[in-house]
Motif scaffolding. Structure first.
Motif, PDB file in Angstrom:
ATOM      1  N   HIS A  61      -0.937 -75.574 -12.789  1.00 26.11           N
ATOM      2  CA  HIS A  61       0.335 -74.849 -12.874  1.00 26.11           C
ATOM      3  C   HIS A  61       1.026 -75.216 -14.184  1.00 26.11           C
ATOM      4  O   HIS A  61       1.744 -76.203 -14.272  1.00 26.11           O
ATOM      5  N   HIS A  63       2.840 -73.212 -17.788  1.00 27.02           N
ATOM      6  CA  HIS A  63       3.204 -71.970 -18.489  1.00 27.02           C
ATOM      7  C   HIS A  63       3.002 -72.091 -19.986  1.00 27.02           C
ATOM      8  O   HIS A  63       2.974 -71.081 -20.683  1.00 27.02           O
ATOM      9  N   GLU A 144       2.675 -66.756 -10.711  1.00 25.10           N
ATOM     10  CA  GLU A 144       3.854 -67.312 -10.034  1.00 25.10           C
ATOM     11  C   GLU A 144       4.891 -66.194  -9.969  1.00 25.10           C
ATOM     12  O   GLU A 144       5.598 -65.933 -10.924  1.00 25.10           O
ATOM     13  N   HIS A 231       5.193 -76.300  -6.576  1.00 26.42           N
ATOM     14  CA  HIS A 231       6.182 -77.350  -6.877  1.00 26.42           C
ATOM     15  C   HIS A 231       7.108 -77.696  -5.693  1.00 26.42           C
ATOM     16  O   HIS A 231       8.254 -77.307  -5.638  1.00 26.42           O
ATOM     17  N   ASP A 289       4.007 -77.735 -14.614  1.00 24.35           N
ATOM     18  CA  ASP A 289       4.939 -76.591 -14.639  1.00 24.35           C
ATOM     19  C   ASP A 289       5.612 -76.523 -16.014  1.00 24.35           C
ATOM     20  O   ASP A 289       6.775 -76.140 -16.136  1.00 24.35           O
TER      21      ASP A 289
HETATM   22 ZN   LIG Z   1       6.082 -72.522 -12.762  1.00 23.89          ZN
END
Ligand SMILES: [Zn+2]
Length: 398
Positions: A61, A63, A144, A231, A289
Motif C-alpha cells: 500500500h 502511493h 484504494e 490501514h 501508505d
Molecule cells: Zn492509501
C-alpha cells in the motif's frame, strides 16, 4: 553466476543468525550458513559490515516515493520503483486514490504498462535468463477507492467517492485483468457486500477500509471474503463499547489480516501495541501508505489536487487531516522492533512475506530460505539500506 553476502546478521523466518552468509546462484538463494565463508569462495562478494541481511521489503500500500507517484504514468511508476530499492523495497503494489472513472482506467493502464516494461518482471520460472531488475518489482494494482464511505473519506476527494454501480466495476475488472490484486471497499455502502462477492469470485482481494461499518457488518464482510483491512484505525468509525465499529471488529476477528502505518503518528503506539498483541506478527502487515514526498525534504507538496504540508514526519491538509504518510518501510521495520518489541524475524515477516502471502507469491519470495528467489536487502544497524538485490542482481548499492 555466484554471489555471497557475508558478515551480517541474517534474518530467517524463525530466528536470526548473529554472523552469517547467504549464497546466491542463478538468481536464487542457494544456501545460508553460520560464520565466515572460506577464502577461496571469494568472488562477487557483498560485505554487510555487521549489519542486517534480510528479505527484500514488500509494500502493498503505497502511493508514491522519492518524488514519484504510483499511478501517474508508466515512466513515473518505474522511477518510483527505482527510488524504492534505495530503502530496501524489492516489490510493491502501487495504490490509487478515489478518482473519476476514466482516471481509474488510466491509472490501471499506467501500472500495467510499467509491469510489462520491467525487465525483472514476474516470470519467475525464467528468472536466471533475465537481466538485472531495474527497480522494485511492480506486483500489480491496489485500488484504494472510489467505492468507500464519504463519511470516512480521510484525504480522498469526496466528489470522487461513489457507490459501485452500473458498468464501472465490470470495466475496472476487465481492464485490469489479473493485475488487479487489492481493492478497498466500505462494506456498508449500497452495493458494498455485492462488490465483495464480485471481487472474491474474480480472484481479487477485497479490503475493508475508509468505512463506517458496524461490527456486525464487518464480520459479515469478512465472512464473505474481505480478509484484509486497509490501514487499521485510520479513516474508520471510532470505537464505542456498545458499537466497536469495523476496526475493533477486525482486530478481534481471526479471519482478517490488517495493515498498520507504523510511523508513530497515524496510530498511537499504545494502540499499535494492542493491535500487535491481538493480531500478532502472523496477521499484521506493515505498509507505508506513503505519498511521493516520502524520502524527500519537508515542505509544501501538491497531493492529488490538495495542498499539503510535510513537517516532522506528518503530511497534512490545512485542516489537519492526514494525507498519506512520509513513512518508509525500512523505518516501519525499525519501529516494530523499537516500539512493539518485535523480533527481527517478526518485524521483517510483517514487512515482507505476509503481504506476499496474500498475493500468493510467498512460495517464491519474501524470506531468506534456500530455493527462494534472491530478493534481498542489506541494512546497516540503523536500518539504512546499504544494498538491494533483485533476483540476485545488485539493484542498489549505497
Ligand atoms: Zn492509501
Amino acid at each position: 553466476l555466484k554471489r555471497i553476502i557475508f558478515n551480517g546478521k541474517v534474518v530467517l523466518p524463525d530466528r536470526t543468525i548473529e554472523k552469517g552468509c547467504v549464497s546466491i546462484a542463478n538468481g536464487h538463494i542457494s544456501s545460508v550458513f553460520d560464520g565466515e565463508p572460506n577464502e577461496e569462495l571469494r568472488s562477487g562478494w557483498i560485505d554487510a559490515k555487521g549489519g542486517w541481511i534480510t528479505p527484500g521489503l514488500t509494500d502493498i500500500h503505497t502511493h508514491g516515493n522519492g518524488g514519484y507517484w504510483g499511478f501517474f504514468g508508466a515512466d513515473e511508476i518505474l522511477n518510483m520503483a527505482r527510488a524504492f530499492v534505495k530503502i530496501g523495497v524489492t516489490s510493491f503494489l502501487p495504490a490509487t486514490v478515489s478518482l473519476p472513472h476514466n482516471m481509474v482506467l488510466c491509472a490501471i493502464d499506467a501500472i500495467k504498462i510499467a509491469m510489462s516494461k520491467q525487465s525483472g518482471g514476474t516470470d519467475y520460472d525464467r528468472i536466471h535468463e533475465k537481466p538485472a531488475a531495474d527497480g522494485a518489482r511492480v506486483l500489480g494494482i491496489n485500488l484504494e477507492g472510489p467505492f468507500i464511505n464519504p463519511k470516512r473519506a480521510g484525504a480522498h476527494n469526496p466528489l470522487a467517492i461513489r457507490e459501485p454501480q452500473g458498468k464501472e466495476v465490470d470495466e475496472i475488472i476487465e481492464r485490469a485483468g489479473s493485475a488487479l490484486r487489492l481493492l478497498t471497499v466500505a462494506p456498508e455502502i449500497k452495493g458494498g457486500m455485492e462488490l465483495i462477492d464480485r471481487l472474491v469470485s474474480s480472484g481479487i482481494l477485497p479490503s475493508i477500509g475508509h468505512s463506517d461499518a458496524t461490527a456486525e457488518q464487518t464480520h459479515e464482510a469478512i465472512a464473505r471474503g474481505a480478509t484484509h483491512f486497509t490501514h487499521l484505525f485510520n479513516a474508520v468509525r471510532v470505537f464505542h463499547q456498545r458499537e466497536p465499529g469495523c476496526a475493533f471488529a477486525a482486530l478481534i476477528d481471526p479471519n482478517i489480516n490488517v495493515e498498520l502505518i507504523l510511523d508513530g503518528k497515524h496510530v498511537h503506539i499504545d494502540v499499535a501495541k494492542i493491535a500487535y498483541k491481538i493480531k500478532t506478527a502472523q496477521k499484521m502487515i506493515l505498509v507505508s501508505d506513503s505519498i511521493h514526498a516520502a524520502g524527500m525534504p519537508d515542505g509544501d507538496y501538491n497531493v492529488w489536487g490538495f495542498q499539503v504540508k510535510v513537517k516532522d514526519g506528518i503530511c497534512s491538509l490545512p485542516d489537519g487531516t492526514f494525507a498519506g504518510s512520509v513513512l518508509t518501510l525500512n523505518t516501519a521495520v525499525k519501529n516494530a522492533i523499537d516500539y512493539l518489541g518485535a523480533s527481527p524475524s517478526d518485524a521483517f515477516r510483517m514487512a515482507s512475506i505476509n503481504g506476499l502471502k496474500e498475493l500468493k507469491y510467498d512460495d517464491k519470495l519474501g524470506s531468506i530460505e534456500p530455493g527462494k528467489i534472491a530478493d534481498i536487502a542489506v541494512f546497516d544497524n540503523e536500518f539504512n539500506c546499504i544494498s538491494t538485490l533483485i533476483s540476485g542482481e545488485i539493484a542498489y548499492k549505497s
